[in-house]
Design an enzyme around this catalytic site. Structure first.
Site, PDB file in Angstrom:
ATOM      1  N   ARG A  18      -9.001  -0.548  -8.247  1.00 36.25           N
ATOM      2  CA  ARG A  18      -9.147   0.895  -8.496  1.00 36.25           C
ATOM      3  C   ARG A  18      -8.427   1.344  -9.766  1.00 36.25           C
ATOM      4  NH1 ARG A  18     -10.128  -0.652  -3.834  1.00 36.25           N
ATOM      5  NH2 ARG A  18     -11.480   0.446  -2.376  1.00 36.25           N
ATOM      6  N   THR A  28       4.999  -1.742   8.142  1.00 40.54           N
ATOM      7  CA  THR A  28       5.387  -0.697   9.095  1.00 40.54           C
ATOM      8  C   THR A  28       4.474   0.520   8.990  1.00 40.54           C
ATOM      9  OG1 THR A  28       6.816   0.462   7.544  1.00 40.54           O
ATOM     10  CG2 THR A  28       7.811  -1.370   8.774  1.00 40.54           C
ATOM     11  N   GLU A  65       7.383  12.538  -3.595  1.00 38.59           N
ATOM     12  CA  GLU A  65       7.938  13.586  -4.463  1.00 38.59           C
ATOM     13  C   GLU A  65       6.836  14.317  -5.255  1.00 38.59           C
ATOM     14  OE1 GLU A  65       9.546  10.447  -4.291  1.00 38.59           O
ATOM     15  OE2 GLU A  65      10.929  11.411  -2.894  1.00 38.59           O
ATOM     16  N   VAL A  98       0.061   4.157  -3.068  1.00 42.23           N
ATOM     17  CA  VAL A  98       0.728   3.845  -1.802  1.00 42.23           C
ATOM     18  C   VAL A  98       0.118   2.545  -1.269  1.00 42.23           C
ATOM     19  CG1 VAL A  98       1.461   4.746   0.428  1.00 42.23           C
ATOM     20  CG2 VAL A  98       0.851   6.346  -1.405  1.00 42.23           C
ATOM     21  N   HIS A 133       5.204   3.237   7.836  1.00 36.16           N
ATOM     22  CA  HIS A 133       5.593   4.063   6.698  1.00 36.16           C
ATOM     23  C   HIS A 133       4.400   4.399   5.797  1.00 36.16           C
ATOM     24  CE1 HIS A 133       8.567   5.955   4.277  1.00 36.16           C
ATOM     25  NE2 HIS A 133       8.352   5.206   3.215  1.00 36.16           N
TER      26      HIS A 133
HETATM   27  N1  INI Z   1       6.164   5.556  -2.528  1.00 38.82           N
HETATM   28  C1  INI Z   1       5.012   5.272  -3.170  1.00 38.82           C
HETATM   29  O1  INI Z   1       4.665   5.940  -4.161  1.00 38.82           O
HETATM   30  N2  INI Z   1       4.221   4.256  -2.732  1.00 38.82           N
HETATM   31  C2  INI Z   1       4.538   3.505  -1.634  1.00 38.82           C
HETATM   32  O2  INI Z   1       3.768   2.572  -1.299  1.00 38.82           O
HETATM   33  C3  INI Z   1       5.748   3.795  -0.954  1.00 38.82           C
HETATM   34  N3  INI Z   1       6.118   3.006   0.198  1.00 38.82           N
HETATM   35  O3  INI Z   1       5.327   2.207   0.670  1.00 38.82           O
HETATM   36  O4  INI Z   1       7.227   3.150   0.727  1.00 38.82           O
HETATM   37  C4  INI Z   1       6.557   4.854  -1.440  1.00 38.82           C
HETATM   38  N4  INI Z   1       7.720   5.170  -0.813  1.00 38.82           N
HETATM   39  C5  INI Z   1       8.738   5.976  -1.459  1.00 38.82           C
HETATM   40  C6  INI Z   1       8.552   7.438  -1.197  1.00 38.82           C
HETATM   41  O5  INI Z   1       7.386   7.949  -1.826  1.00 38.82           O
HETATM   42  C7  INI Z   1       9.756   8.258  -1.712  1.00 38.82           C
HETATM   43  O6  INI Z   1       9.882   8.108  -3.104  1.00 38.82           O
HETATM   44  C8  INI Z   1      11.068   7.846  -1.065  1.00 38.82           C
HETATM   45  O7  INI Z   1      10.959   7.901   0.343  1.00 38.82           O
HETATM   46  C9  INI Z   1      12.213   8.790  -1.512  1.00 38.82           C
HETATM   47  O8  INI Z   1      11.976  10.127  -1.101  1.00 38.82           O
END
Ligand code: INI
Length: 160
Positions: free
Chosen positions: A126, A85, A58, A80, A87
């Site tokens: 970090r 996976t 977002e 992140v 993802h």
């Molecule tokens: N969002 C993150 O900020 N960090 C992550 O590690 C992460 N993982 O791994 O899934 C993550 N997923 C959520 C994504 O950014 C969205 O908020 C969600 O898909 C809703 O749109």
């Protein structure tokens, strides 16, 4: 030879900070360090707008929203973490690409303090351990690029 170097002063500047709540244990530390860095550089807390968003994906959208306000720069903070996976790659790549796209399309400087890490330990490194704090690094980059970009504004749009 004309050489341009951005100054690291936050005096009189406004910053928008977009920070994600996902992995908040890490992102809250990025935020604290970014705000502290801006204050040390003479920034005023009242000139900082902080926008919490659900996750890293977002962040670009809200950077774009903030780009319509009069900020000298925007700071994007997120974390992140690799799971089991694919993802991780999707989120990491999209947030990085999205932030660059918003900066290029709007002309507003955006500093990125997005941690992409394989493990929580790497992320913690970090946020104030071995690798410094990426929030502070992003705040310093925001100071530098906001000042530097002023050098290349047309005379009418220049602040000083
Ligand atoms: N969002 C993150 O900020 N960090 C992550 O590690 C992460 N993982 O791994 O899934 C993550 N997923 C959520 C994504 O950014 C969205 O908020 C969600 O898909 C809703 O749109």
């Amino acid at each position: 030879m004309p050489t341009h170097l951005g100054q690291l002063s936050a005096k009189g500047k406004r910053f928008g900070i977009v920070v994600s709540r996902f992995n908040e244990f890490i992102t809250r530390r990025l935020l604290l360090s970014a705000v502290e860095t801006l204050k040390q550089a003479g920034g005023d807390e009242a000139a900082l707008d902080i926008v919490w968003v659900p996750g890293a994906l977002e962040i670009p959208y809200f950077c774009q929203k903030l780009s319509r306000k009069k900020y000298d720069a925007i700071i994007a903070l997120g974390c992140v973490l690799r799971g089991d996976t694919y993802h991780f790659e999707c989120v990491s790549n999209e947030v990085t690409r999205g932030i660059s796209q918003v900066a290029l399309e709007t002309g507003v400087p955006i500093a990125s303090g997005i941690i992409t890490a394989d493990t929580l330990e790497q992320a913690i490194d970090r946020t104030g351990l071995k690798a410094g704090n990426k929030g502070a690094h992003a705040a310093l980059a925001a100071l530098e690029i906001s000042d530097l970009s002023q050098n290349f504004e047309s005379p009418q749009r220049r602040k000083s």
